[in-house]
Design a protein around this motif. Structure first.
Motif, PDB file in Angstrom:
ATOM      1  N   ASP A  24       2.093   5.119   0.099  1.00 49.90           N
ATOM      2  CA  ASP A  24       1.689   4.009  -0.747  1.00 49.90           C
ATOM      3  C   ASP A  24       1.817   2.723   0.041  1.00 49.90           C
ATOM      4  O   ASP A  24       2.911   2.180   0.179  1.00 49.90           O
ATOM      5  N   LEU A  25       0.704   2.225   0.591  1.00 48.52           N
ATOM      6  CA  LEU A  25       0.733   0.959   1.310  1.00 48.52           C
ATOM      7  C   LEU A  25       1.024  -0.199   0.371  1.00 48.52           C
ATOM      8  O   LEU A  25       1.484  -1.255   0.804  1.00 48.52           O
ATOM      9  N   SER A  26       0.772  -0.006  -0.925  1.00 49.81           N
ATOM     10  CA  SER A  26       1.102  -1.048  -1.893  1.00 49.81           C
ATOM     11  C   SER A  26       2.601  -1.308  -1.917  1.00 49.81           C
ATOM     12  O   SER A  26       3.046  -2.437  -2.132  1.00 49.81           O
ATOM     13  N   ALA A  27       3.399  -0.257  -1.693  1.00 44.42           N
ATOM     14  CA  ALA A  27       4.854  -0.441  -1.649  1.00 44.42           C
ATOM     15  C   ALA A  27       5.242  -1.313  -0.461  1.00 44.42           C
ATOM     16  O   ALA A  27       6.134  -2.159  -0.563  1.00 44.42           O
ATOM     17  N   PHE A  28       4.576  -1.107   0.681  1.00 49.25           N
ATOM     18  CA  PHE A  28       4.829  -1.952   1.847  1.00 49.25           C
ATOM     19  C   PHE A  28       4.483  -3.400   1.525  1.00 49.25           C
ATOM     20  O   PHE A  28       5.232  -4.325   1.853  1.00 49.25           O
ATOM     21  N   LEU A 154      -3.168 -13.177  34.955  1.00 52.12           N
ATOM     22  CA  LEU A 154      -3.506 -13.463  33.560  1.00 52.12           C
ATOM     23  C   LEU A 154      -4.608 -12.529  33.079  1.00 52.12           C
ATOM     24  O   LEU A 154      -5.551 -12.237  33.821  1.00 52.12           O
ATOM     25  N   GLY A 155      -4.476 -12.069  31.822  1.00 48.47           N
ATOM     26  CA  GLY A 155      -5.499 -11.188  31.290  1.00 48.47           C
ATOM     27  C   GLY A 155      -5.462 -11.080  29.782  1.00 48.47           C
ATOM     28  O   GLY A 155      -4.590 -11.650  29.112  1.00 48.47           O
ATOM     29  N   PRO A 156      -6.397 -10.322  29.210  1.00 50.68           N
ATOM     30  CA  PRO A 156      -6.485 -10.184  27.756  1.00 50.68           C
ATOM     31  C   PRO A 156      -5.444  -9.210  27.220  1.00 50.68           C
ATOM     32  O   PRO A 156      -5.008  -8.290  27.915  1.00 50.68           O
ATOM     33  N   ASP A 157      -5.062  -9.426  25.980  1.00 53.91           N
ATOM     34  CA  ASP A 157      -4.148  -8.516  25.286  1.00 53.91           C
ATOM     35  C   ASP A 157      -4.561  -8.504  23.820  1.00 53.91           C
ATOM     36  O   ASP A 157      -4.318  -9.473  23.088  1.00 53.91           O
ATOM     37  N   ALA A 158      -5.211  -7.434  23.391  1.00 51.23           N
ATOM     38  CA  ALA A 158      -5.702  -7.343  22.016  1.00 51.23           C
ATOM     39  C   ALA A 158      -5.525  -5.920  21.510  1.00 51.23           C
ATOM     40  O   ALA A 158      -5.696  -4.961  22.267  1.00 51.23           O
ATOM     41  N   ASP A 159      -5.154  -5.786  20.252  1.00 48.79           N
ATOM     42  CA  ASP A 159      -5.102  -4.456  19.649  1.00 48.79           C
ATOM     43  C   ASP A 159      -5.402  -4.546  18.159  1.00 48.79           C
ATOM     44  O   ASP A 159      -5.194  -5.582  17.519  1.00 48.79           O
ATOM     45  N   TYR A 160      -5.903  -3.442  17.646  1.00 48.13           N
ATOM     46  CA  TYR A 160      -6.318  -3.351  16.245  1.00 48.13           C
ATOM     47  C   TYR A 160      -5.798  -2.043  15.673  1.00 48.13           C
ATOM     48  O   TYR A 160      -5.972  -0.981  16.277  1.00 48.13           O
ATOM     49  N   ARG A 161      -5.130  -2.117  14.529  1.00 50.47           N
ATOM     50  CA  ARG A 161      -4.637  -0.931  13.841  1.00 50.47           C
ATOM     51  C   ARG A 161      -5.085  -0.968  12.389  1.00 50.47           C
ATOM     52  O   ARG A 161      -5.053  -2.024  11.754  1.00 50.47           O
ATOM     53  N   ILE A 162      -5.482   0.194  11.878  1.00 52.04           N
ATOM     54  CA  ILE A 162      -5.848   0.307  10.473  1.00 52.04           C
ATOM     55  C   ILE A 162      -5.104   1.492   9.876  1.00 52.04           C
ATOM     56  O   ILE A 162      -5.035   2.570  10.477  1.00 52.04           O
ATOM     57  N   TYR A 163      -4.490   1.266   8.714  1.00 50.07           N
ATOM     58  CA  TYR A 163      -3.683   2.272   8.032  1.00 50.07           C
ATOM     59  C   TYR A 163      -4.332   2.613   6.695  1.00 50.07           C
ATOM     60  O   TYR A 163      -4.802   1.720   5.983  1.00 50.07           O
ATOM     61  N   PHE A 164      -4.331   3.910   6.349  1.00 52.24           N
ATOM     62  CA  PHE A 164      -4.842   4.383   5.064  1.00 52.24           C
ATOM     63  C   PHE A 164      -3.744   5.163   4.345  1.00 52.24           C
ATOM     64  O   PHE A 164      -2.942   5.845   4.988  1.00 52.24           O
ATOM     65  N   ASP A 165      -3.751   5.091   3.012  1.00 51.19           N
ATOM     66  CA  ASP A 165      -2.836   5.936   2.242  1.00 51.19           C
ATOM     67  C   ASP A 165      -3.577   6.765   1.197  1.00 51.19           C
ATOM     68  O   ASP A 165      -2.966   7.331   0.299  1.00 51.19           O
ATOM     69  N   THR A 168      -5.659   2.739  -0.579  1.00 52.44           N
ATOM     70  CA  THR A 168      -5.775   1.387  -0.034  1.00 52.44           C
ATOM     71  C   THR A 168      -5.706   1.442   1.487  1.00 52.44           C
ATOM     72  O   THR A 168      -5.364   2.470   2.080  1.00 52.44           O
ATOM     73  N   GLN A 169      -6.023   0.315   2.106  1.00 52.66           N
ATOM     74  CA  GLN A 169      -5.962   0.227   3.562  1.00 52.66           C
ATOM     75  C   GLN A 169      -5.360  -1.108   3.971  1.00 52.66           C
ATOM     76  O   GLN A 169      -5.454  -2.103   3.265  1.00 52.66           O
ATOM     77  N   LEU A 170      -4.722  -1.091   5.138  1.00 50.03           N
ATOM     78  CA  LEU A 170      -4.091  -2.277   5.712  1.00 50.03           C
ATOM     79  C   LEU A 170      -4.500  -2.372   7.174  1.00 50.03           C
ATOM     80  O   LEU A 170      -4.440  -1.376   7.905  1.00 50.03           O
ATOM     81  N   GLN A 171      -4.921  -3.548   7.603  1.00 53.09           N
ATOM     82  CA  GLN A 171      -5.330  -3.762   8.984  1.00 53.09           C
ATOM     83  C   GLN A 171      -4.402  -4.784   9.643  1.00 53.09           C
ATOM     84  O   GLN A 171      -4.004  -5.761   9.014  1.00 53.09           O
ATOM     85  N   ARG A 199      -4.946  -7.879   7.250  1.00 53.57           N
ATOM     86  CA  ARG A 199      -6.086  -7.877   6.349  1.00 53.57           C
ATOM     87  C   ARG A 199      -6.042  -6.606   5.503  1.00 53.57           C
ATOM     88  O   ARG A 199      -5.458  -5.611   5.896  1.00 53.57           O
ATOM     89  N   GLY A 200      -6.695  -6.668   4.333  1.00 52.56           N
ATOM     90  CA  GLY A 200      -6.687  -5.525   3.437  1.00 52.56           C
ATOM     91  C   GLY A 200      -5.648  -5.711   2.354  1.00 52.56           C
ATOM     92  O   GLY A 200      -5.710  -6.669   1.567  1.00 52.56           O
ATOM     93  N   GLU A 201      -4.666  -4.821   2.291  1.00 52.27           N
ATOM     94  CA  GLU A 201      -3.621  -4.886   1.272  1.00 52.27           C
ATOM     95  C   GLU A 201      -2.800  -6.170   1.383  1.00 52.27           C
ATOM     96  O   GLU A 201      -2.254  -6.654   0.393  1.00 52.27           O
ATOM     97  N   LEU A 202      -2.716  -6.725   2.577  1.00 54.71           N
ATOM     98  CA  LEU A 202      -2.063  -8.017   2.807  1.00 54.71           C
ATOM     99  C   LEU A 202      -3.039  -8.946   3.519  1.00 54.71           C
ATOM    100  O   LEU A 202      -3.830  -8.496   4.350  1.00 54.71           O
ATOM    101  N   GLU A 203      -2.968 -10.232   3.196  1.00 60.13           N
ATOM    102  CA  GLU A 203      -3.785 -11.247   3.864  1.00 60.13           C
ATOM    103  C   GLU A 203      -2.834 -12.287   4.450  1.00 60.13           C
ATOM    104  O   GLU A 203      -2.302 -13.132   3.733  1.00 60.13           O
TER     105      GLU A 203
END
Length: 278
Positions: A24-28, A154-165, A168-171, A199-203
């Motif tokens: 339950d991502l809503s609990a988070f 010097l260089g780029p550092d980027a990452d993206y994670r998406i969670y599903f339960d 709902t989803q949280l990014q 983004r998603g369940e939390l903004e």
């Protein structure tokens, strides 16, 4: 079946068949909102007034400035001489290391066995990785990351994670820059600063910062450790990441974990996937 092939099959299975238990991502989200509410209501400590420094500290400041300048010059000389092979463990020449070398001829030195050969080394690298994630509470998802160097320091550092339960989803998306401090095959140390966005369940919008350690120990293994934090308006998270890479030419398979922890809630994921160095 060889050990390497067995590891490869297990990682692919982990990607194709993530855990089907739903959390339950809503609990988070509720835990985050409760902690934010407490933090907003808590009294903020008053800023301490800076006392005037006595004159005898001027000598200390001068010595500190001198040390700072020497450190910056040493950092510039070290990182300015760094070169990389096309990808980890690409070369087997005795004069080259596993991934990172030094072009000391830039400083008018000759006869160095680590001198740069333009057809085998370069002054940039990029690493693109992606895979699946599964949390300890049963949620699952995926992620992608881009890291590397525009220049040797010097260089780029980027990452993206998406969670599903399941409902709902949280990014979580972070993007910024990584600054090299010390670069050696066994100890590549850098610091990073990034923007961070839920983004998603939390903004939420905030900032991420921390330090990163890489080690190209011996063919075909490398290790990645990251320690840092993500700060939003009314809540702060500590973030810890560890990863083991198995390299084959430009490609690598990896497995590891990522922990996002505040004072009252946490999100821990196991991550596996595949990457490319170019």
């Amino acid at each position: 079946m060889s050990t390497g092939r067995t590891v490869f099959v297990l990682l692919i299975l982990a990607l194709l068949f993530p855990p089907m238990a739903f959390a339950d991502l809503s609990a988070f989200r509720r835990d985050v909102e409760r902690e934010e509410s407490r933090n907003r209501e808590a009294p903020r400590p008053q800023e301490e007034r800076r006392a005037d420094k006595p004159n005898h500290n001027e000598n200390d400041n001068s010595f500190g400035n001198f040390l700072f300048q020497i450190t910056v010059l040493a950092w510039a000389a070290h990182n300015g001489a760094v070169v990389y092979t096309g990808y980890p463990y690409a070369l087997s020449s005795p004069g080259y290391r596993n991934f990172i070398g030094y072009d000391w001829n830039r400083w008018e030195r000759t006869g160095d066995p680590m001198r740069r050969r333009s057809d085998e080394t370069r002054r940039y690298w990029f690493e693109l990785a992606g895979g699946g994630i599964a949390s300890d509470d049963g949620s699952y998802g995926g992620f992608a990351s881009l890291q590397g160097r525009f220049f040797p320091f010097l260089g780029p550092d980027a990452d993206y994670r998406i969670y599903f339960d399941g409902e709902t989803q949280l990014q979580l998306f972070t993007v910024g820059l990584d600054l090299a401090l010390i670069q050696h095959d066994y100890f590549l140390w850098s610091i990073y600063g990034k923007g961070a966005f839920f983004r998603g369940e939390l903004e939420r919008n905030g900032a991420a910062f921390g330090t990163s350690l890489r080690s190209y120990i011996a063919r075909p293994v490398s290790l990645v450790l990251r320690f840092g934090g993500i700060s939003f308006d009314a809540i702060d998270f500590a973030q810890f990441e560890g990863r083991l890479n198995l390299h084959q030419d430009r490609w690598f398979l990896f497995g590891g974990g990522n922990l996002l922890q505040s004072s009252s809630t946490r999100l821990f994921t196991v991550e596996t996937g595949i990457g490319l160095v170019f």
